[in-house]
Design a protein around this motif. Structure first.
Motif, short mmCIF file in Angstrom:
data_model
loop_
_atom_site.label_atom_id
_atom_site.label_comp_id
_atom_site.label_asym_id
_atom_site.label_seq_id
_atom_site.Cartn_x
_atom_site.Cartn_y
_atom_site.Cartn_z
N ALA A 284 0.69 -1.28 0.05
CA ALA A 284 0.32 0.05 0.09
C ALA A 284 0.73 1.18 0.20
O ALA A 284 0.11 2.16 -0.78
CB ALA A 284 -1.30 0.35 0.88
N TRP A 285 1.85 1.25 0.39
CA TRP A 285 2.46 2.61 1.31
C TRP A 285 3.32 2.61 -0.95
O TRP A 285 3.39 3.63 -0.96
CB TRP A 285 4.45 2.39 1.64
N LYS A 286 4.07 1.76 -1.59
CA LYS A 286 4.34 1.61 -2.37
C LYS A 286 3.59 1.84 -3.72
O LYS A 286 4.26 2.63 -4.29
CB LYS A 286 5.18 0.30 -3.01
N LYS A 287 2.58 2.25 -3.57
CA LYS A 287 1.42 2.09 -4.66
C LYS A 287 0.87 3.34 -4.25
O LYS A 287 0.98 4.41 -5.08
CB LYS A 287 0.29 1.21 -4.17
N ALA A 288 0.77 3.63 -3.19
CA ALA A 288 0.02 5.36 -3.23
C ALA A 288 2.07 6.50 -3.29
O ALA A 288 1.49 7.40 -3.65
CB ALA A 288 0.69 5.69 -1.74
N LEU A 289 3.26 5.41 -3.20
CA LEU A 289 4.22 7.05 -3.60
C LEU A 289 4.67 6.74 -4.70
O LEU A 289 5.29 7.30 -5.34
CB LEU A 289 5.50 6.53 -2.50
N VAL A 290 4.60 5.31 -5.43
CA VAL A 290 5.08 5.57 -6.64
C VAL A 290 4.64 6.52 -8.01
O VAL A 290 5.89 6.88 -8.57
CB VAL A 290 5.13 4.10 -7.39
N LYS A 291 3.77 7.42 -7.21
CA LYS A 291 4.13 8.02 -8.09
C LYS A 291 4.06 9.85 -7.90
O LYS A 291 4.45 10.05 -9.16
CB LYS A 291 2.09 8.45 -7.90
N VAL A 292 5.22 9.50 -6.97
CA VAL A 292 5.66 10.36 -7.11
C VAL A 292 7.17 10.82 -7.73
O VAL A 292 7.50 12.05 -8.60
CB VAL A 292 6.82 10.78 -5.71
N HIS A 293 6.81 9.43 -8.70
CA HIS A 293 8.47 9.02 -10.06
C HIS A 293 8.02 9.80 -10.95
O HIS A 293 9.07 10.27 -11.70
CB HIS A 293 8.62 7.75 -10.17
N LYS A 294 7.45 9.86 -11.90
CA LYS A 294 6.54 10.82 -12.59
C LYS A 294 5.87 12.21 -12.14
O LYS A 294 6.47 12.73 -12.69
CB LYS A 294 4.77 10.16 -12.85
N GLU A 295 5.58 12.64 -11.21
CA GLU A 295 5.68 13.62 -10.54
C GLU A 295 6.82 14.41 -10.55
O GLU A 295 6.76 15.97 -10.51
CB GLU A 295 5.23 13.97 -9.72
N SER A 296 7.92 14.13 -10.81
CA SER A 296 9.04 14.68 -9.97
C SER A 296 10.85 14.52 -11.67
O SER A 296 11.15 15.44 -11.90
CB SER A 296 10.49 13.60 -9.36
N GLU A 297 9.52 14.22 -12.75
CA GLU A 297 10.17 13.98 -14.04
C GLU A 297 10.47 14.94 -14.38
O GLU A 297 11.81 15.87 -14.78
CB GLU A 297 9.22 13.61 -15.11
N GLY A 298 9.40 16.18 -14.88
CA GLY A 298 9.68 18.03 -14.68
C GLY A 298 10.79 17.90 -14.06
O GLY A 298 11.54 19.18 -14.97
N ARG A 299 11.18 18.05 -13.07
CA ARG A 299 12.30 18.43 -12.24
C ARG A 299 14.25 18.14 -11.53
O ARG A 299 14.33 18.44 -12.32
CB ARG A 299 11.38 18.73 -10.73
N ILE A 300 13.54 16.82 -12.42
CA ILE A 300 14.41 16.08 -12.04
C ILE A 300 15.64 15.38 -13.36
O ILE A 300 16.42 14.40 -13.85
CB ILE A 300 15.17 14.97 -11.18
N GLY A 301 14.22 15.14 -14.94
CA GLY A 301 14.24 14.66 -15.95
C GLY A 301 14.22 13.24 -15.89
O GLY A 301 14.77 12.71 -14.66
N LYS A 302 13.19 13.10 -16.74
CA LYS A 302 13.14 11.71 -17.25
C LYS A 302 13.66 10.76 -17.29
O LYS A 302 13.95 9.90 -17.04
CB LYS A 302 11.54 11.67 -18.16
N ALA A 303 14.98 11.10 -18.36
CA ALA A 303 16.00 10.08 -19.03
C ALA A 303 16.65 9.73 -18.26
O ALA A 303 17.32 9.40 -17.69
CB ALA A 303 16.67 11.16 -19.63
N LEU A 304 16.99 10.95 -17.03
CA LEU A 304 17.87 10.03 -16.14
C LEU A 304 17.19 9.56 -14.85
O LEU A 304 17.65 8.21 -14.57
CB LEU A 304 18.23 11.83 -14.71
N ILE A 305 16.04 9.84 -14.54
CA ILE A 305 14.92 8.53 -13.42
C ILE A 305 15.10 7.15 -14.84
O ILE A 305 15.90 6.09 -13.81
CB ILE A 305 13.42 9.20 -13.62
N GLU A 306 15.29 7.12 -15.82
CA GLU A 306 15.33 5.89 -16.32
C GLU A 306 16.32 5.38 -16.87
O GLU A 306 16.36 4.15 -16.57
CB GLU A 306 14.26 6.30 -17.88
N SER A 307 17.22 5.83 -16.78
CA SER A 307 18.09 5.54 -16.75
C SER A 307 19.37 4.83 -15.32
O SER A 307 19.57 3.58 -15.24
CB SER A 307 19.35 6.88 -17.51
N ILE A 308 18.20 5.14 -14.36
CA ILE A 308 18.34 4.09 -12.95
C ILE A 308 17.57 2.99 -13.04
O ILE A 308 18.33 2.31 -12.43
CB ILE A 308 18.16 5.62 -12.21
#
Ligand code: LMR
Length: 337
Positions: A302-326
């Motif tokens: 339930a925690w993971k489900k609630a929190l994973v959306k933060v990844h998408k939300e943060s794309e604009g700030r830290i870069g989609k490419a960087l997140i995907e490379s990780i």
């Protein structure tokens, strides 16, 4: 020899002597400021760097370590480094945003790393190196990554499900990703310097916080928090950084020796980090001051489900490419959470 040549020779000999003496008497001083206790992975790493640097340069370098925000708090220490008032720091990766290096907040994404091995593929590989390079335009040189560990959550009420966070005031470091993380849980995040957290928890200025056990324990936060949830929901670690002008201006042989000392101190710090955190958690447990909550697999889901959306939300700030490379490096797949 003519008289004038003799005088010139004597003057230059005296100059060399005086210079030599002056050099022997005044070592190069590195002020290393940090905000945590000595008895933590970072505190011990800093002491190890001091020991190795002073020993290997035979006293030509003196490292003065200032722990526990003795000299500067979170934000001030970065300013002090840029101004040259201190030469070395190891701020948490969550504190580089205000410098304009927002990409470091990628390390704050909830659940992006499952363990230290996955994390090291990033910090010790090309992604980690390219992130450190971004600091150079700010007059800062990144020398190494030092581990702390995976975070626990604490509050005066039990935090078992995402709903339990609703309306709680939670202290965070100055990271927008951490801000988004707590908003995703319905809490109200509040940025605050590390040195102020204990008092803020004690007086109820904030209700709870997150930190690896080594910080929870050494800052005595557990004494003013009734519940600690072992959530491992995110990672906290450091970049060891120096003032670039200072480092580039060191005599090359000294710089080389210090680079070696840093390499070995890094290994030391990273080797002890997990054990230090396990030991701290055990001490918190033994104290009986906070109840320790272990999440069931369903609760964790339930925690993971609630929190994973933060990844998408943060794309604009830290870069989609960087997140995907990780993701590629660690095998993380948000769809599988
Ligand atoms: C915090 O502010 O919670 C941490 O960054 C402190 C630290 O340096 O571990």
């Amino acid at each position: 020899m003519k008289r004038r040549t003799l005088i010139a020779a004597a003057v230059s000999a005296a100059f060399v002597l005086a210079g030599g003496t002056a050099f022997a008497q005044s070592p190069i001083v590195i002020k290393f400021s940090h905000v945590v206790a000595v008895d933590t992975p970072k505190g011990k790493g800093a002491e190890e760097f001091k020991r190795l640097a002073e020993e290997r340069t035979k006293g030509r370098v003196k490292v003065e370590v200032y722990p526990n925000s003795q000299l500067y708090k979170d934000k001030e220490e970065l300013e002090a480094l840029q101004l040259g008032a201190v030469q070395m720091l190891a701020p948490s990766l969550a504190k580089f945003g205000p410098l304009g290096a927002r990409e470091f907040e990628v390390f704050d994404l909830p659940y992006i790393f499952d363990n230290y091995a996955e994390l090291h593929r990033v910090t010790q590989g090309p992604i980690g190196q390219s992130l450190l390079k971004k600091l150079e335009s700010k007059g800062i040189l990144g020398l190494a990554y030092w581990d702390n560990g995976f975070k626990v959550m604490s509050a005066n009420k039990p935090l078992r499900m995402p709903e339990d966070f609703k309306g709680l005031k939670m202290r965070i470091q100055s990271s927008k990703v951490l801000d988004a993380q707590f908003r995703a849980l319905g809490a109200n995040p509040q940025v605050m310097a590390f040195s102020e957290v204990y008092h803020a928890l004690q007086t109820g200025v904030v209700d709870g916080t997150e930190n690896p056990p080594s910080n929870l324990y050494t800052q005595k936060m557990y004494e003013v928090q009734k519940y600690v949830t072992m959530s491992d929901h995110g990672y906290l670690g450091y970049a060891v950084i120096v003032n670039k002008k200072f480092w580039d201006g060191l005599p090359p042989d000294i710089r080389k020796t210090l680079d070696g000392a840093m390499k070995d101190a890094t290994k030391f710090a990273n080797d002890i980090a997990k054990a230090e955190n396990d030991k701290a958690m055990e001490e918190v447990r033994k104290s009986g001051k906070s109840e320790i909550i272990t999440l069931t697999p369903e609760q964790k889901k339930a925690w993971k489900k609630a929190l994973v959306k933060v990844h998408k939300e943060s794309e604009g700030r830290i870069g989609k490419a960087l997140i995907e490379s990780i993701y590629k490096e660690t095998g993380f797949d948000p769809a599988k959470l």
